[in-house]
Design a protein around this motif. Structure first.
Motif, PDB file in Angstrom:
ATOM      1  N   PRO A  12     -11.349  74.536  27.714  1.00  0.00           N
ATOM      2  CA  PRO A  12     -12.186  75.731  27.889  1.00  0.00           C
ATOM      3  C   PRO A  12     -11.484  76.834  28.676  1.00  0.00           C
ATOM      4  N   LEU A  13     -10.590  76.469  29.602  1.00  0.00           N
ATOM      5  CA  LEU A  13      -9.915  77.498  30.394  1.00  0.00           C
ATOM      6  C   LEU A  13      -9.032  78.375  29.514  1.00  0.00           C
ATOM      7  N   LEU A  14      -8.265  77.757  28.617  1.00  0.00           N
ATOM      8  CA  LEU A  14      -7.393  78.531  27.727  1.00  0.00           C
ATOM      9  C   LEU A  14      -8.209  79.292  26.695  1.00  0.00           C
ATOM     10  N   ALA A  15      -9.309  78.715  26.239  1.00  0.00           N
ATOM     11  CA  ALA A  15     -10.167  79.429  25.293  1.00  0.00           C
ATOM     12  C   ALA A  15     -10.779  80.656  25.933  1.00  0.00           C
ATOM     13  N   ALA A  16     -11.111  80.576  27.239  1.00  0.00           N
ATOM     14  CA  ALA A  16     -11.689  81.729  27.936  1.00  0.00           C
ATOM     15  C   ALA A  16     -10.645  82.803  28.199  1.00  0.00           C
ATOM     16  N   LEU A  17      -9.418  82.395  28.548  1.00  0.00           N
ATOM     17  CA  LEU A  17      -8.377  83.370  28.876  1.00  0.00           C
ATOM     18  C   LEU A  17      -7.801  84.030  27.632  1.00  0.00           C
ATOM     19  N   PHE A  18      -7.749  83.302  26.542  1.00  0.00           N
ATOM     20  CA  PHE A  18      -7.167  83.848  25.310  1.00  0.00           C
ATOM     21  C   PHE A  18      -8.246  83.881  24.224  1.00  0.00           C
ATOM     22  N   LYS A  19      -8.124  83.036  23.228  1.00  0.00           N
ATOM     23  CA  LYS A  19      -9.129  82.918  22.175  1.00  0.00           C
ATOM     24  C   LYS A  19      -9.386  81.449  21.911  1.00  0.00           C
ATOM     25  N   LEU A  20     -10.471  81.181  21.185  1.00  0.00           N
ATOM     26  CA  LEU A  20     -10.812  79.798  20.886  1.00  0.00           C
ATOM     27  C   LEU A  20      -9.704  79.115  20.079  1.00  0.00           C
ATOM     28  N   GLU A  21      -9.017  79.884  19.233  1.00  0.00           N
ATOM     29  CA  GLU A  21      -7.974  79.304  18.397  1.00  0.00           C
ATOM     30  C   GLU A  21      -6.820  78.742  19.212  1.00  0.00           C
ATOM     31  N   PHE A  22      -6.628  79.249  20.430  1.00  0.00           N
ATOM     32  CA  PHE A  22      -5.504  78.821  21.252  1.00  0.00           C
ATOM     33  C   PHE A  22      -5.914  77.755  22.280  1.00  0.00           C
ATOM     34  N   SER A  23      -7.099  77.175  22.101  1.00  0.00           N
ATOM     35  CA  SER A  23      -7.547  76.127  23.013  1.00  0.00           C
ATOM     36  C   SER A  23      -6.648  74.897  22.874  1.00  0.00           C
ATOM     37  N   SER A  24      -6.476  74.184  23.977  1.00  0.00           N
ATOM     38  CA  SER A  24      -5.595  73.009  24.003  1.00  0.00           C
ATOM     39  C   SER A  24      -6.314  71.735  23.564  1.00  0.00           C
ATOM     40  N   LEU A  25      -7.399  71.847  22.819  1.00  0.00           N
ATOM     41  CA  LEU A  25      -8.165  70.667  22.423  1.00  0.00           C
ATOM     42  C   LEU A  25      -7.327  69.640  21.653  1.00  0.00           C
ATOM     43  N   PRO A  26      -6.391  70.027  20.754  1.00  0.00           N
ATOM     44  CA  PRO A  26      -5.553  69.005  20.106  1.00  0.00           C
ATOM     45  C   PRO A  26      -4.721  68.202  21.109  1.00  0.00           C
ATOM     46  N   ALA A  27      -4.189  68.881  22.150  1.00  0.00           N
ATOM     47  CA  ALA A  27      -3.423  68.155  23.166  1.00  0.00           C
ATOM     48  C   ALA A  27      -4.321  67.215  23.959  1.00  0.00           C
ATOM     49  N   VAL A  28      -5.560  67.649  24.237  1.00  0.00           N
ATOM     50  CA  VAL A  28      -6.511  66.791  24.947  1.00  0.00           C
ATOM     51  C   VAL A  28      -6.768  65.516  24.142  1.00  0.00           C
ATOM     52  N   GLY A  29      -7.009  65.657  22.837  1.00  0.00           N
ATOM     53  CA  GLY A  29      -7.248  64.485  21.993  1.00  0.00           C
ATOM     54  C   GLY A  29      -6.049  63.565  21.934  1.00  0.00           C
ATOM     55  N   LEU A  30      -4.851  64.147  21.815  1.00  0.00           N
ATOM     56  CA  LEU A  30      -3.642  63.328  21.713  1.00  0.00           C
ATOM     57  C   LEU A  30      -3.378  62.562  23.009  1.00  0.00           C
ATOM     58  N   LEU A  31      -3.540  63.231  24.157  1.00  0.00           N
ATOM     59  CA  LEU A  31      -3.253  62.591  25.442  1.00  0.00           C
ATOM     60  C   LEU A  31      -4.296  61.522  25.787  1.00  0.00           C
ATOM     61  N   LEU A  32      -5.575  61.883  25.731  1.00  0.00           N
ATOM     62  CA  LEU A  32      -6.608  60.932  26.138  1.00  0.00           C
ATOM     63  C   LEU A  32      -6.722  59.775  25.146  1.00  0.00           C
ATOM     64  N   GLY A  33      -6.518  60.048  23.849  1.00  0.00           N
ATOM     65  CA  GLY A  33      -6.513  58.954  22.880  1.00  0.00           C
ATOM     66  C   GLY A  33      -5.376  57.984  23.131  1.00  0.00           C
ATOM     67  N   SER A  34      -4.215  58.514  23.535  1.00  0.00           N
ATOM     68  CA  SER A  34      -3.069  57.660  23.835  1.00  0.00           C
ATOM     69  C   SER A  34      -3.255  56.903  25.144  1.00  0.00           C
ATOM     70  N   PHE A  35      -3.860  57.562  26.152  1.00  0.00           N
ATOM     71  CA  PHE A  35      -3.997  56.950  27.469  1.00  0.00           C
ATOM     72  C   PHE A  35      -5.141  55.939  27.530  1.00  0.00           C
ATOM     73  N   TYR A  36      -6.299  56.285  26.946  1.00  0.00           N
ATOM     74  CA  TYR A  36      -7.511  55.498  27.161  1.00  0.00           C
ATOM     75  C   TYR A  36      -8.169  55.005  25.873  1.00  0.00           C
ATOM     76  N   GLY A  37      -7.547  55.210  24.726  1.00  0.00           N
ATOM     77  CA  GLY A  37      -8.101  54.689  23.487  1.00  0.00           C
ATOM     78  C   GLY A  37      -8.900  55.719  22.712  1.00  0.00           C
ATOM     79  N   ALA A  38      -9.159  55.385  21.446  1.00  0.00           N
ATOM     80  CA  ALA A  38      -9.813  56.339  20.542  1.00  0.00           C
ATOM     81  C   ALA A  38     -11.242  56.646  20.963  1.00  0.00           C
ATOM     82  N   GLY A  39     -11.980  55.643  21.444  1.00  0.00           N
ATOM     83  CA  GLY A  39     -13.392  55.856  21.772  1.00  0.00           C
ATOM     84  C   GLY A  39     -13.582  56.910  22.833  1.00  0.00           C
ATOM     85  N   LEU A  40     -12.926  56.753  23.968  1.00  0.00           N
ATOM     86  CA  LEU A  40     -13.082  57.712  25.056  1.00  0.00           C
ATOM     87  C   LEU A  40     -12.489  59.061  24.686  1.00  0.00           C
ATOM     88  N   GLY A  41     -11.367  59.050  23.959  1.00  0.00           N
ATOM     89  CA  GLY A  41     -10.781  60.317  23.534  1.00  0.00           C
ATOM     90  C   GLY A  41     -11.714  61.114  22.639  1.00  0.00           C
TER      91      GLY A  41
END
Length: 830
Positions: free
Chosen positions: A430-459
């Protein structure tokens, strides 16, 4: 054989249960939930952080907004020209919609169509060769129309025609005047009558040359009959092949002369070339395309009679319908050039304001134009919207109320640092979406990191939740939100399956492709077209965030002490510095470690445990032995036992126990994850170093000897993973000694399983497995897994002949096998 792991057997032999419970509680501190005040403070901090980021729009919100009434009359403090950004963007959008996309011909599609048409023509050509070319006899004997007609006759029709021709030829050498008048010109006669007349003429020429009864088999008429019948056979053989073609080809094609067939092929290629130059657009209605093909065919002259021309024209029409594919595509470069040229023509919408001009009067509604002027001069009274922030806090509170139970269900036992990491990573979207645009949100990185760290369910829970909250910080619609969510969901759902950085990188590329395709699909569904540049931008942004996540993951794993599958696999590489040192400085311990890892890994697979964690923890569980390797029996290699020189069981026990503290010190020095470090003390628990305890009892001469100096400091196993490694560590030496002494008899498997069960019984009664979570059923599975590995690693071999008699081995069992079960572990003996 009686199973010692049944609850009844354990209750009958466990007379000191209360004693072991007290000692376990002293040596193994129980995991307890944090105090209520600490948990409340953590939730409050999370709520405050989420509200602060998602409510960023309310920090500097104007009090005077569009639709409200002005509290006073405002005058312009100075002259200015203010750009109406929204109106300018609307003009630019209209200009962009007016631009006609530039098109180009796809040469690859043209080549494909030509190849397909040539393939159809080649198939027909092969069948024509099978049917035979025309004419198949000299046109001096039979005309070409007659040859075509005769080739199509059935055997019965052909015999009847020959008989009639002979009868007429025998009746008279020349036709009567009445017959000549009634017959007309030869080309105007019906095919049957014309063929009969030509056969009569051939017969008469042969008759005039000699008596019919004296005709040889090689006379012209007999040869003609044979040639016609051979042509009929080839023609009938070729007909079925025509019907099997797609589309089916009429027999008229076989009746074309070679020149006419070449002309037909030329016409087909010419029509295709014309249509390709005109262009075939994707999405063109089928009936419109059919009319275009027919219009091109109507201008051409096909060979044959009127009926044949119509039939051949229909055949070419079917061919073209089959091979035509769209060959017109958008030229993105020229289209973008047109768009830029049109956008350059758009002038910005400016609002001119004179000094002291009345902007708005008191109690007047504020329109968008008035708001722009007031905001330009800083008269909109911007400030913090407290009630807006309160509303955001309420929404975030509801989100936390949903997330916390789901997290405890999907991933129980998260540490404080894990929750901090999840909060930090998720807040970037949400921070990057607020500063720039929704298209530049880091949501793909969030999914990749949390899915790798804590599994698909929590991610997935975090990604979907953040996607629902993103419209609070940035304007969102289906075209921006759905593609972003699609790529992020794919990344989080599959990241937990990755077992290398390379697989994680490929997954990031796949998520970017999904986001790009989703953007194209949503764009086509909502706007009726596809913006290729925006589509590429969507995929490129997702790919960029995947690269960022891939680069950040090793640092986050180390900073937050994460034991992810990828990091565990990297740590289990035998080329890691600590494992190389172990192999070089304590080779016997290293080999023992490999065997224990094999046993523990198989048991972990059977129990559906964290196999990567078990294998990596096992590889490092005895690293402390390398500092005093010669004091452990597996590293002595038959040399002098230093414990014999010490002759002090208390000192020897302290040296043996020290490998745990030494191992922990090395693990911290080399930054091993806490989850891996836990295997170093927990695989020993608080077990008794029985060998030296027995020595101390013998030296005491019957005096009581305290156990505490001869027990490891613990803690006992706190997870199923460390409990399995404790069992594998204890059973490895016992199973190996059985292999050396017992061989493979018919009951060896049951005896091996009995040894494992006896060790498990000793650990269970000693209270070592109480906190591990292992049940008696689990221990049975562990025993089966250990024996299975033992059998596989000690398979029978072919006895090779020996040229010199080998010395016989003593039949007495090995010294290791004579040690009691509780003393068989290598660290419990010198």
């Amino acid at each position: 054989m009686k199973n010692p792991l049944t609850p009844k057997a354990l209750r009958a032999t466990d007379a000191n249960a209360e004693h072991w419970t007290r000692r376990r509680q002293a040596a193994s501190p129980r995991k307890s939930r944090p105090p209520l005040s600490e948990r409340i403070a953590g939730y409050a901090l999370a709520l405050l952080s989420l509200t602060a980021v998602h409510g960023i729009r309310y920090y500097n919100e104007p009090q005077l907004t569009v639709g409200s009434r002005s509290p006073q009359t405002f005058l312009a403090p100075a002259a200015a020209e203010i750009e109406d950004v929204e109106a300018t963007q609307a003009r630019q959008a209209e200009a962009r919609r007016r631009v006609v996309q530039a098109l180009k011909i796809n040469s690859t599609a043209n080549d494909s169509m030509r190849q397909n048409l040539e393939g159809l023509l080649a198939e027909v050509e092969a069948i024509r060769q099978e049917a035979g070319s025309l004419p198949y006899v000299s046109v001096q004997l039979l005309s070409l129309p007659t040859q075509i007609y005769l080739r199509q006759l059935s055997p019965e029709e052909w015999e009847l025609l020959q008989a009639r021709a002979r009868q007429e030829a025998i009746r008279g050498a020349t036709p009567s005047p009445l017959e000549e008048l009634s017959s007309g010109r030869p080309e105007q006669l019906p095919p049957e009558q014309r063929a009969k007349q030509e056969l009569v003429e051939v017969w008469q020429r042969v008759w005039l040359d000699g008596s019919a009864t004296q005709m040889a088999a090689t006379d012209p008429y007999t040869q003609l009959i044979a040639q016609v019948e051979a042509a009929q056979q080839r023609y009938r053989a070729a007909l079925p092949a025509l019907e099997q073609l797609t589309p089916p080809v009429p027999a008229t094609v076989l009746n074309l002369a070679d020149a006419d067939w070449q002309h037909l092929q030329t016409l087909s290629r010419r029509v295709l070339e014309r249509l390709q130059k005109i262009g075939i657009v994707d999405g063109l209605p089928r009936e419109v395309r059919a009319e275009g093909i027919q219009a091109q065919l109507d201008d051409l002259i096909f060979p044959g009679s009127a009926a044949q021309r119509q039939e051949l024209q229909g055949l070419v029409y079917q061919w073209l319908q089959q091979v035509l594919i769209p060959n017109v595509e958008v030229d993105p470069q020229r289209t973008e050039q047109r768009i830029r040229a049109e956008l350059e023509k758009v002038e910005p919408v400016l609002i001119s304001v004179a000094e002291n001009q009345v902007i708005v009067r008191a109690d007047q509604l504020i329109t968008p134009e008035i708001f722009l002027i007031l905001d330009h001069f800083g008269l909109t009274q911007r400030g913090i919207n407290v009630w807006g922030l309160v509303g955001v806090a309420g929404v975030m509170g509801l989100g936390l109320a949903v997330f916390v139970p789901l997290q405890q269900r999907l991933r129980p036992g998260l540490r404080r640092r894990d929750r901090v990491l999840i909060l930090m990573v998720s807040l970037t979207a949400p921070l990057l979406a607020a500063l720039f645009k929704l298209e530049f949100s880091s949501l793909p990185a969030v999914g990749l990191l949390l899915g790798s760290f804590y599994g698909a369910g929590l991610g997935l829970v975090v990604v979907v939740g953040q996607a629902l909250f993103l419209p609070l910080v940035s304007s969102a619609n289906l075209l921006t939100l759905v593609p972003l969510l699609s790529g992020s969901v794919v990344a989080s759902a599959l990241a937990g399956r990755s077992r290398s950085r390379e697989e994680l990188a490929l997954l990031g590329g796949g998520a970017a492709a999904v986001q790009m395709l989703a953007y194209g699909a949503v764009s086509l569904a909502t706007t009726g077209g596809i913006d290729l540049l925006a589509m590429a931008l969507a995929g490129g942004t997702s790919l960029g965030w995947s690269i960022v996540a891939l680069g950040a993951s090793p640092y986050l794993e180390r900073l937050f002490d994460l034991a992810t599958p990828i990091r565990l696999i990297e740590l289990s590489n035998p080329n890691r510095t600590l494992l190389r040192r172990l192999a070089a400085e304590a080779p016997g311990t290293f080999q023992h470690t490999l065997l224990v890892a094999t046993l523990a890994e198989r048991a972990a697979q059977k129990l559906n445990l964290n196999v990567e964690l078990v294998r990596t923890g096992t590889l490092y569980h005895d690293i402390g032995k390398m500092l005093q390797a010669r004091y452990f029996i597996e590293n002595q290699m038959g040399s002098l036992n230093p414990h014999t020189q010490l002759d002090d069981p208390y000192r020897s026990a302290q040296i043996i126990k020290a490998h745990v503290s030494d191992g922990l010190r090395l693990a911290k020095q080399y930054n091993l994850p806490t989850a891996v470090q836990a295997f170093i003390p927990e695989h020993q628990g608080t077990i008794l170093i029985a060998y030296f305890y027995h020595q101390a009892q013998m030296k005491a001469g019957g005096q009581p000897v305290p156990e505490e100096p001869f027990r490891y400091d613990g803690p006992i196993p706190q997870s199923k993973e460390t409990g399995v490694v404790m069992m594998a560590d204890a059973c490895e030496a016992a199973l190996r000694s059985m292999t050396l002494s017992d061989g493979f008899g018919p009951d060896v498997v049951e005896r091996a399983k009995a040894v494992v069960r006896k060790i498990a019984q000793a650990r269970w009664q000693d209270g070592q497995l109480v906190d591990s979570g292992l049940t008696l059923e689990d221990l049975e599975v562990v025993a089966d897994a250990f024996v299975e590995v033992w059998r596989e690693s000690n398979h029978e071999r072919i006895p090779y002949p020996s040229f010199t008699p080998a010395p016989s081995l003593p039949e007495t069992p090995s010294a290791q096998a004579q040690i009691p079960v509780s003393m068989s572990h290598s660290t419990g003996s010198p």
